[in-house]
Design a protein around this motif. Structure first.
Motif, mmCIF file in Angstrom:
data_model
loop_
_atom_site.group_PDB
_atom_site.id
_atom_site.type_symbol
_atom_site.label_atom_id
_atom_site.label_comp_id
_atom_site.label_asym_id
_atom_site.label_seq_id
_atom_site.Cartn_x
_atom_site.Cartn_y
_atom_site.Cartn_z
ATOM 1 N N LEU A 116 0.825 -1.209 0.000
ATOM 2 C CA LEU A 116 0.000 0.000 0.000
ATOM 3 C C LEU A 116 0.862 1.263 0.000
ATOM 4 N N SER A 117 1.969 1.235 0.744
ATOM 5 C CA SER A 117 2.886 2.383 0.756
ATOM 6 C C SER A 117 3.544 2.561 -0.604
ATOM 7 N N LEU A 118 3.939 1.444 -1.216
ATOM 8 C CA LEU A 118 4.547 1.510 -2.556
ATOM 9 C C LEU A 118 3.550 2.035 -3.573
ATOM 10 N N LEU A 119 2.300 1.588 -3.464
ATOM 11 C CA LEU A 119 1.243 2.063 -4.362
ATOM 12 C C LEU A 119 1.032 3.572 -4.195
ATOM 13 N N SER A 120 1.060 4.045 -2.951
ATOM 14 C CA SER A 120 0.914 5.482 -2.682
ATOM 15 C C SER A 120 2.032 6.276 -3.335
ATOM 16 N N LEU A 121 3.261 5.751 -3.231
ATOM 17 C CA LEU A 121 4.410 6.426 -3.834
ATOM 18 C C LEU A 121 4.273 6.494 -5.351
ATOM 19 N N LEU A 122 3.853 5.416 -5.972
ATOM 20 C CA LEU A 122 3.710 5.379 -7.433
ATOM 21 C C LEU A 122 2.633 6.355 -7.917
ATOM 22 N N PHE A 123 1.509 6.407 -7.184
ATOM 23 C CA PHE A 123 0.448 7.339 -7.564
ATOM 24 C C PHE A 123 0.864 8.792 -7.334
ATOM 25 N N LEU A 124 1.637 9.040 -6.284
ATOM 26 C CA LEU A 124 2.159 10.392 -6.058
ATOM 27 C C LEU A 124 3.085 10.799 -7.192
ATOM 28 N N PHE A 125 3.923 9.881 -7.634
ATOM 29 C CA PHE A 125 4.832 10.168 -8.743
ATOM 30 C C PHE A 125 4.049 10.445 -10.026
ATOM 31 N N ARG A 126 3.021 9.634 -10.265
ATOM 32 C CA ARG A 126 2.197 9.838 -11.462
ATOM 33 C C ARG A 126 1.484 11.191 -11.397
ATOM 34 N N SER A 127 0.997 11.547 -10.223
ATOM 35 C CA SER A 127 0.330 12.841 -10.063
ATOM 36 C C SER A 127 1.294 13.995 -10.297
ATOM 37 N N LEU A 128 2.545 13.834 -9.802
ATOM 38 C CA LEU A 128 3.559 14.875 -10.002
ATOM 39 C C LEU A 128 3.892 15.037 -11.479
ATOM 40 N N VAL A 129 4.058 13.918 -12.179
ATOM 41 C CA VAL A 129 4.362 13.975 -13.629
ATOM 42 C C VAL A 129 3.229 14.666 -14.380
ATOM 43 N N LYS A 130 1.999 14.320 -14.063
ATOM 44 C CA LYS A 130 0.834 14.919 -14.714
ATOM 45 C C LYS A 130 0.747 16.417 -14.413
ATOM 46 N N HIS A 131 1.019 16.772 -13.142
ATOM 47 C CA HIS A 131 0.971 18.180 -12.743
ATOM 48 C C HIS A 131 2.053 18.989 -13.445
ATOM 49 N N THR A 132 3.270 18.430 -13.534
ATOM 50 C CA THR A 132 4.381 19.122 -14.196
ATOM 51 C C THR A 132 4.105 19.300 -15.679
#
Length: 310
Positions: free
Chosen positions: A190-206
């Motif tokens: 679950l922590s790894l999944l959270s990290l991956l989704f945060l990274f995806r959100s950051l890429v999309k935001h950038t």
């Protein structure tokens, strides 16, 4: 183990224990005082306070084990003492791991931005989602304790009846401990999944910022990156802690009086001690309070000995 190495082991254990206690007690006191002053608490502060309390108990269990390992490791062979220590070890580890996972999920739901209806539904019910995860972890904890007690009773009964030798019992006990420890993969996943989704959100935001010709150093980007650093540190520490727990379980039952077995226990202090200071540095409220405390201590030392800090 040589007496000199035992003394070094006990000194290092005491130092790591004090560092961890100071960090976690500081977090608990700051958040409790803020709760009393404001007459309310946030979900984030609730998770951090619970994490500080569980880590203090975790450090106490580690320190008791360190004292026993340094003074007389054969005490672990006494069932009436070994069972409660093992039980407290598993409870404190379980609660700490799941609270860290809740913190990772909190960062994800609080900071990330996705247009999917399911994510929006979870984000709007963030408090309930975290509480459900905590309740789910307590169910896992009860099952874990029941299975552990069942295995313990089964192994000791088979030894007393002469069906198993002590060596065979230790082998089966290590296997059962390893099997039960696989429950840690759920919070780690679950922590790894959270990290991956945060990274995806950051890429999309950038990408959206670049399309709109806006600089990439906006507030949301900084928050994303800070949250990713925190969750990454959680994951690394959890995984290292998990590996050393498995190694410690194996070596305790195979080479109890070996000097390397004792020093492996020192590595287990890193997670509850080191992560507390990461939280202090990563949280502006805790960081400011810590700087005030350090400044106050520095001024107190100056008043007591004006030449000491010049």
């Amino acid at each position: 183990m040589f007496p000199g190495l035992s003394i070094v082991f006990l000194i290092l254990s005491g130092v790591e224990f004090l560092i961890g206690i100071l960090g976690n007690v500081f977090i608990g006191l700051v958040l409790c005082s803020e709760c009393v002053k404001n007459q309310k608490t946030s979900l984030f502060d609730f998770i951090l306070t619970g994490l500080a309390i569980s880590r203090i108990s975790q450090l106490l269990v580690f320190f008791v084990e360190s004292l026993i390992m340094g003074l007389d490791p054969q005490v672990f062979a006494i069932l009436k003492l070994a069972k409660p220590i093992t039980l407290l070890w598993r409870i404190s580890n379980h609660l700490t791991t799941w609270l860290v996972t809740c913190l990772s999920i909190f960062y994800l739901l609080k900071i990330a931005h996705f247009s999917h209806s399911l994510f929006f539904w979870l984000k709007c019910r963030m408090n309930r989602v975290i509480l459900v995860i905590l309740a789910f972890s307590l169910v896992f904890l009860i099952l874990d304790i029941l299975l552990l007690e069942t295995f313990n009773d089964l192994f000791w009964n088979l030894i007393n009846e002469g069906n198993w030798t002590l060596v065979e019992s230790k082998t089966h006990y290590i296997k059962s401990e390893s099997l039960l420890s696989f429950s840690y993969f759920i919070p780690i996943f679950l922590s790894l999944l959270s990290l991956l989704f945060l990274f995806r959100s950051l890429v999309k935001h950038t990408r959206n910022l670049q399309l709109n010709f806006v600089g990439s150093r906006d507030f949301s980007t900084k928050v994303h990156k800070r949250a990713m650093i925190m969750v990454t540190s959680f994951l690394l520490l959890i995984m290292v802690n998990f590996l050393f727990i498995q190694l410690a379980n194996w070596m305790f039952h195979r080479f109890l009086d070996n000097k390397f077995t004792k020093f492996i226990l020192l590595a287990l202090y890193v997670f509850p001690s080191g992560h507390s200071f990461m939280l202090i540095l990563g949280n502006s409220q805790l960081r400011q309070k810590a700087l005030k405390v350090l400044k106050h201590l520095k001024n107190s030392l100056k008043r007591q000995n004006p030449l000491a800090l010049q």
